[in-house]
Design a protein around this motif. Structure first.
Motif, PDB file in Angstrom:
ATOM      1  N   LYS A  80      -0.887   4.089  -6.484  1.00 22.70           N
ATOM      2  CA  LYS A  80      -1.291   3.852  -5.101  1.00 22.70           C
ATOM      3  C   LYS A  80      -2.392   2.795  -5.091  1.00 22.70           C
TER       4      LYS A  80
ATOM      5  N   ASP B 288      -5.558   0.973  -4.054  1.00 19.31           N
ATOM      6  CA  ASP B 288      -6.827   1.334  -3.424  1.00 19.31           C
ATOM      7  C   ASP B 288      -7.520   0.071  -2.925  1.00 19.31           C
TER       8      ASP B 288
ATOM      9  N   ASN C   7      -6.560   5.310  -1.843  1.00 24.19           N
ATOM     10  CA  ASN C   7      -5.354   5.347  -1.031  1.00 24.19           C
ATOM     11  C   ASN C   7      -4.854   6.784  -0.974  1.00 24.19           C
TER      12      ASN C   7
ATOM     13  N   PHE D 189       0.800  -1.224   0.000  1.00 27.61           N
ATOM     14  CA  PHE D 189       0.000   0.000   0.000  1.00 27.61           C
ATOM     15  C   PHE D 189       0.835   1.277   0.000  1.00 27.61           C
ATOM     16  N   ASN D 190       2.057   1.227   0.517  1.00 26.80           N
ATOM     17  CA  ASN D 190       2.880   2.436   0.590  1.00 26.80           C
ATOM     18  C   ASN D 190       4.114   2.365  -0.312  1.00 26.80           C
TER      19      ASN D 190
ATOM     20  N   ASP E 150      -5.049  -1.025  -7.817  1.00 31.04           N
ATOM     21  CA  ASP E 150      -4.852   0.380  -8.171  1.00 31.04           C
ATOM     22  C   ASP E 150      -5.876   0.721  -9.241  1.00 31.04           C
TER      23      ASP E 150
END
Length: 186
Positions: A65, A67, A87, A8-9, A59
């Motif tokens: 990012k 989602d 996100n 996620f990051n 994404d």
């Protein structure tokens, strides 16, 4: 209850999202392979009679990012809608990504379902299967794009796609932070 795993990051480590019937959904952010930090998600399912059923990480707008899409079920009948959570995590300058979109196999027009995408970063290999995420891979959802969080890597050594027939293509020295395409029909 549902579980999905994705980066996620974009730090290069896979994180985990968990939905619960009580609505206390959360993400376990991978702390560089040393453990996880719990990050509670805001309530996204309304009304209060709604129960968590499943979650898919993808994404959806291809901005790099990952989602979340939540499916919903109600207490007396497991029918309901879907909710998208974009996100909005602050992603730093050393949080690169690569999106690989896979179409049909060029030589035989075989779809990309279950094709294997491998990203090579030096001697490290990251692998994803095209077609779905986690438990959703056998469902009716079909996702032709796979996401790779790359951390500080700005150029990937090699990207390969292998379709179910064994046909394989590769690209070398691929820049990060973009979408690349393989196959036909995209």
């Amino acid at each position: 209850m549902g579980v999905s795993a994705e980066d996620f990051n974009n730090d290069g480590y896979v994180d985990i999202v968990v939905t619960t019937f009580s609505g206390n959904d959360f993400v376990l952010l991978n702390e560089g392979g040393t453990g996880f930090r719990r990050f509670n998600l805001p309530e996204v399912r309304k009304p209060s009679s709604t129960r968590g059923h499943n979650v898919m990480a993808l994404d959806y707008n291809r901005n790099g990012k990952v989602d979340l899409i939540f499916s919903q079920g109600f207490r007396k009948a497991f029918t309901g809608g879907y909710r998208l959570m974009r996100n909005n995590l602050a992603i730093g300058p050393n949080s690169h990504y690569l999106l690989v979109r896979v179409g049909n196999e060029p030589s035989r027009a075989i779809t990309s379902i279950n094709a294997i995408v491998t990203v090579h970063i030096g001697t490290q290999r990251l692998t994803r299967r095209v077609g779905g995420r986690g438990a959703q891979s056998g469902s009716q959802s079909y996702i032709d794009t796979v996401h790779f969080g790359l951390g500080s890597t700005a150029v990937v050594t090699k990207v390969t796609v292998k379709w179910t027939t064994g046909f394989m293509v590769a690209r070398t020295n691929v820049r990060a932070d973009r979408v690349i395409r393989f196959g036909v029909g995209l």
